[in-house]
Design a protein around this motif. Structure first.
Motif, PDB file in Angstrom:
ATOM      1  N   TYR A 272       0.829  -1.194   0.000  1.00  0.00           N
ATOM      2  CA  TYR A 272       0.000   0.000   0.000  1.00  0.00           C
ATOM      3  C   TYR A 272       0.874   1.259   0.000  1.00  0.00           C
ATOM      4  O   TYR A 272       2.052   1.207   0.371  1.00  0.00           O
ATOM      5  CB  TYR A 272      -0.882   0.048   1.251  1.00  0.00           C
TER       6      TYR A 272
ATOM      7  N   CYS B 110      -6.435   5.750  -1.864  1.00  0.00           N
ATOM      8  CA  CYS B 110      -6.611   4.961  -0.646  1.00  0.00           C
ATOM      9  C   CYS B 110      -7.900   5.413   0.027  1.00  0.00           C
ATOM     10  O   CYS B 110      -8.452   6.477  -0.307  1.00  0.00           O
ATOM     11  CB  CYS B 110      -5.410   5.094   0.286  1.00  0.00           C
TER      12      CYS B 110
ATOM     13  N   CYS C 277      -5.553   2.604   5.013  1.00  0.00           N
ATOM     14  CA  CYS C 277      -5.566   1.733   3.834  1.00  0.00           C
ATOM     15  C   CYS C 277      -6.440   0.488   3.956  1.00  0.00           C
ATOM     16  O   CYS C 277      -6.464  -0.320   3.028  1.00  0.00           O
ATOM     17  CB  CYS C 277      -4.137   1.279   3.533  1.00  0.00           C
TER      18      CYS C 277
END
Length: 357
Positions: free
Chosen positions: A194, A212, A254
Motif C-alpha cells: 500500500y 486509498c 488503507c
C-alpha cells in the motif's frame, strides 16, 4: 483489502448450563415406598414485571429442555415475566404467547445499561476527548469523540516506530508514543504494498498516484477521502510525494473502502457481524470519531456489528465520512494506559496504530 478473522455465526445459543429436564430418582429396592413415583409439577408464583436476558438463551414452549424451542433472546432483550417457577423457570410473554425461559438468565436490571465509569473524559488547552460505552444493535461500543485544535497531536505510527519493523500490541505502542488515546490501525503490512504515510513520512509508494480509503493532514486537521470515486479533489489520484511535501497528507488509512461518504451509507447490506474498529468525521477540522465494537461474544455479551451498522452508528453521531480499520481480534482501544474493550488480557500484535498524544 485485508480480511478479518473467519466469521463465526452470532446466532444466539442456549446456555450450556441450562438444566436438563427433571427426572425421577432411580428406585432403591429397600426404600422404594419412600421415593416419589412422579416428578412434582412446577408451580408458578404470579408476577408482572419486565425482565432482561443477561445471556443468549432459548425460549421454549414449556418449562423443560425437552420442550420445543420457539425462539431465543439475545443479551439485553426484554420480555414480560408473568410467573416465577418453583423449579427454576420463568413464564414469560413471547411474541404474544405464553413461553418459558430458565430464570438464571433473566434479570430485572437491564444489563445493556451497565455503563459504570462512563463517559471517560480528558481535556487540556487544545483538546477534549469523551469516550462513551453504548449498547448499539446488540453490541457494546466504545465510542471516542476527539476534538482538538493542535492538529499535530493526532496521527498514525508503524509498529516499533518503523515501517516493516514487525508487530506490536496497542497498549505497548500507546506507551511508546506517550499517547493519551490509541487504537489498532489499518494493517498496512509491507507485503500488501500500500501507499503508506505515517506522521508526515512517506514510508512506501513514492512516485505513485494516491488512491486509498482516507488521508489525514496535521496541517489542516482534516480526515478526507482519497478513494477512486468521490475522493477529495486535489488529493485523490494526485502524486503522493507532492502531497506529503506540501503537508496535505501526513497519514494514510488503507484497510477498506469508505462505509460512509457524503453522509450516505456505502457499506452495502452485509450480514457478517464481528468486532470492529472504525473512524469517521463530520468534516470539521480536528473533529474525529473512533469506535471499537465488541463482537462474536468475545465479551460474553456482544454479537458484533456489520459494516452497514458501523456506518449507521457514525451517521447517528453526525459524521458524514467514515472508513473501517482492521478488526476482529486486532480491535483494541487504549485510553490513558488502560485497555477498554475485551482485548484487555489478550491483545493481538499488529503493524500500525492510530493515536492522539
Amino acid at each position: 483489502m485485508p480480511t478479518e478473522e473467519t466469521h463465526v455465526s452470532a446466532a444466539p445459543t442456549e446456555a450450556e448450563t441450562e438444566p436438563p429436564a427433571a427426572k425421577a430418582p432411580a428406585a432403591n429396592p429397600t426404600f422404594a415406598a419412600e421415593l416419589p413415583t412422579e416428578v412434582p409439577s412446577e408451580t408458578f408464583a404470579e408476577v408482572n414485571e419486565t425482565v432482561y436476558a443477561i445471556a443468549n438463551v432459548n425460549v421454549r414452549s414449556g418449562s423443560s429442555t425437552d420442550d420445543p424451542i420457539i425462539g431465543s433472546l439475545c443479551y439485553g432483550d426484554s420480555v414480560q415475566r408473568t410467573g416465577i417457577g418453583s423449579q427454576g423457570w420463568s413464564r414469560v410473554v413471547y411474541n404474544g404467547r405464553e413461553a418459558y425461559v430458565y430464570a438464571s438468565y433473566l434479570s430485572t436490571v437491564n444489563p445493556a445499561q451497565d455503563t459504570a465509569g462512563y463517559p471517560k473524559t480528558y481535556s487540556d488547552a487544545t483538546c477534549a476527548i469523551e469516550i462513551t460505552k453504548e449498547w448499539y444493535e446488540n453490541a457494546w461500543c466504545y465510542i471516542a469523540h476527539l476534538q482538538f485544535t493542535d492538529y499535530t497531536r493526532f496521527g498514525t505510527s508503524c509498529a516499533n516506530g518503523g515501517y516493516g519493523n514487525g508487530y506490536e500490541i496497542t497498549s505497548h505502542a500507546a506507551s511508546r508514543l506517550d499517547a493519551i488515546f490509541a487504537v489498532n490501525g489499518c494493517y498496512s503490512a509491507p507485503y500488501l504494498n500500500y501507499i503508506v504515510v505515517r506522521s508526515g513520512e512517506l514510508c512506501n509508494g513514492s512516485g505513485r498516484s494516491l488512491w486509498c480509503p482516507a488521508v489525514y493532514s496535521s496541517r489542516n486537521g482534516l480526515l478526507q477521502s482519497a478513494w477512486e470515486s468521490g475522493g477529495t479533489a486535489g488529493i485523490a489520484g494526485a502524486n503522493v510525494d507532492a502531497l506529503v511535501e506540501s503537508g496535505l497528507v501526513t497519514d494514510t488509512f488503507c484497510f477498506g473502502p469508505p462505509i460512509l461518504a457524503g453522509g450516505s451509507v456505502t457499506a452495502g447490506s452485509d450480514t457478517s457481524r464481528a468486532q470492529r474498529t472504525f473512524i469517521g468525521t463530520n468534516g470539521n477540522p480536528g473533529d474525529i470519531w473512533i469506535v471499537v465494537s465488541e463482537g462474536r461474544y468475545a465479551d460474553g455479551e456482544s454479537a458484533g456489528l456489520t459494516y452497514n451498522q458501523c456506518a449507521r452508528l457514525l451517521s447517528d453521531k453526525g459524521c458524514s465520512f467514515g472508513i473501517p480499520l482492521d478488526g476482529g481480534g486486532s480491535s483494541t482501544m487504549v485510553f490513558q494506559g488502560k485497555v477498554l474493550n475485551s482485548a484487555r488480557s489478550g491483545q493481538r500484535a499488529v503493524v500500525d496504530f492510530v493515536y492522539f498524544k
